[in-house]
Design an enzyme around this catalytic site. Structure first.
Site, PDB file in Angstrom:
ATOM      1  N   HIS A   4      -3.865  -5.070   0.570  1.00 33.67           N
ATOM      2  CA  HIS A   4      -3.389  -5.456   1.903  1.00 33.67           C
ATOM      3  C   HIS A   4      -3.562  -6.954   2.154  1.00 33.67           C
ATOM      4  O   HIS A   4      -4.535  -7.376   2.780  1.00 33.67           O
ATOM      5  CB  HIS A   4      -4.160  -4.689   2.978  1.00 33.67           C
ATOM      6  CG  HIS A   4      -3.751  -3.266   3.138  1.00 33.67           C
ATOM      7  ND1 HIS A   4      -2.687  -2.875   3.928  1.00 33.67           N
ATOM      8  CD2 HIS A   4      -4.266  -2.138   2.601  1.00 33.67           C
ATOM      9  CE1 HIS A   4      -2.567  -1.558   3.880  1.00 33.67           C
ATOM     10  NE2 HIS A   4      -3.508  -1.082   3.072  1.00 33.67           N
TER      11      HIS A   4
ATOM     12  N   CYS B  59       0.837  -1.200   0.000  1.00 36.09           N
ATOM     13  CA  CYS B  59       0.000   0.000   0.000  1.00 36.09           C
ATOM     14  C   CYS B  59       0.878   1.259   0.000  1.00 36.09           C
ATOM     15  O   CYS B  59       1.477   1.567  -1.022  1.00 36.09           O
ATOM     16  CB  CYS B  59      -1.000  -0.027   1.155  1.00 36.09           C
ATOM     17  SG  CYS B  59      -2.348   1.164   0.952  1.00 36.09           S
TER      18      CYS B  59
ATOM     19  N   GLU C 246      -2.009  -8.650   4.287  1.00 35.54           N
ATOM     20  CA  GLU C 246      -1.757  -8.929   5.708  1.00 35.54           C
ATOM     21  C   GLU C 246      -2.981  -8.745   6.601  1.00 35.54           C
ATOM     22  O   GLU C 246      -2.987  -9.179   7.764  1.00 35.54           O
ATOM     23  CB  GLU C 246      -0.614  -8.039   6.233  1.00 35.54           C
ATOM     24  CG  GLU C 246      -0.979  -6.614   6.599  1.00 35.54           C
ATOM     25  CD  GLU C 246      -1.146  -5.660   5.434  1.00 35.54           C
ATOM     26  OE1 GLU C 246      -1.301  -4.455   5.684  1.00 35.54           O
ATOM     27  OE2 GLU C 246      -1.117  -6.118   4.272  1.00 35.54           O
TER      28      GLU C 246
END
Length: 231
Positions: A170, A86, A172
């Site tokens: 994202h 990001c 994660e």
């Protein structure tokens, strides 16, 4: 082979949740730095570097952002692979000569991202991926010699320059983080409700496919160095 030694350069304003998410996903020896707090590594003796997301924009005139971009340029030039996520993806683009701009809009929620080129980072992933997105800036011009890897109707979502890669989405995030981000984001109530309604176990399970890119990144890193203090 030893676990790779990775500098986790955390650009989040409140770093705790971000650190937790990356610690869970990265099978590596992590040396952590809070870039927003004014700390970036003082050397390049790592097997890899991961730069996280942030509420900041890479084009803001703030000393810590300039220092972070300078470090990413230096560590990439030293041959150390960088993974930017990001804001980190945007930092990598900016540091290597690309352009990042305000979208005059916002991408938010579980969205479809299309892979447009084969790459080791996306090994084992489908051409059409579900991923959680939250960004108001976008890479509008790639660095010279960069290869576009993934995109959607909002723009560039992944690219590679040499040994370094950036992803706009994202991988994660867990559901807790996705729900918090959606709740706090400055969007209309109707849009917020729609995004929250889309944060389901099924959508999360689909997005978990993208977590494989962390394994793909770390398993190609070299043997970790023995030395190098955190400084």
């Amino acid at each position: 082979m030893d676990r790779p030694r990775i500098a986790l350069v955390n650009a989040a304003h409140e770093p705790g949740e971000t650190a937790r998410n990356f610690r869970r996903e990265l099978d590596a020896e992590l040396v952590e730095f809070h870039a927003k707090g004014g700390r970036v590594p003082g050397h390049t003796e790592f097997d890899g570097v991961v730069v996280t997301g942030s509420k900041s924009s890479v084009y803001w005139d703030e000393p810590w952002i300039e220092a972070l971009c300078d470090y990413v340029e230096d560590v990439h030039a030293a041959g150390v692979p960088v993974l930017g996520v990001c804001f980190g993806h945007q930092v990598l683009a900016e540091a290597l000569g690309g352009t990042v701009e305000d979208m005059s809009g916002f991408e938010l929620g579980y969205r479809t991202v299309e892979r447009v080129a084969d790459d080791p980072l996306f090994e084992g992933l489908p051409e059409s991926m579900t991923a959680f997105t939250t960004h108001g800036d976008v890479v509008t011009e790639l660095p010279a010699a960069a290869t576009l890897l993934a995109e959607n109707d909002y723009g560039i979502h992944a690219f590679r320059v040499g040994q370094s890669v950036g992803v706009q989405f994202h991988p994660e995030y867990d559901m807790e983080t996705a729900e918090r981000i959606a709740t706090e984001k400055d969007v209309s109530e109707a849009r917020r409700d729609a995004v929250l309604a889309g944060i389901t176990p099924e959508a999360y399970a689909a997005a978990c496919e993208t977590k494989r890119l962390f394994e793909n990144f770390t398993r190609r890193l070299g043997r970790g160095t023995d030395g190098g203090a955190e400084n």
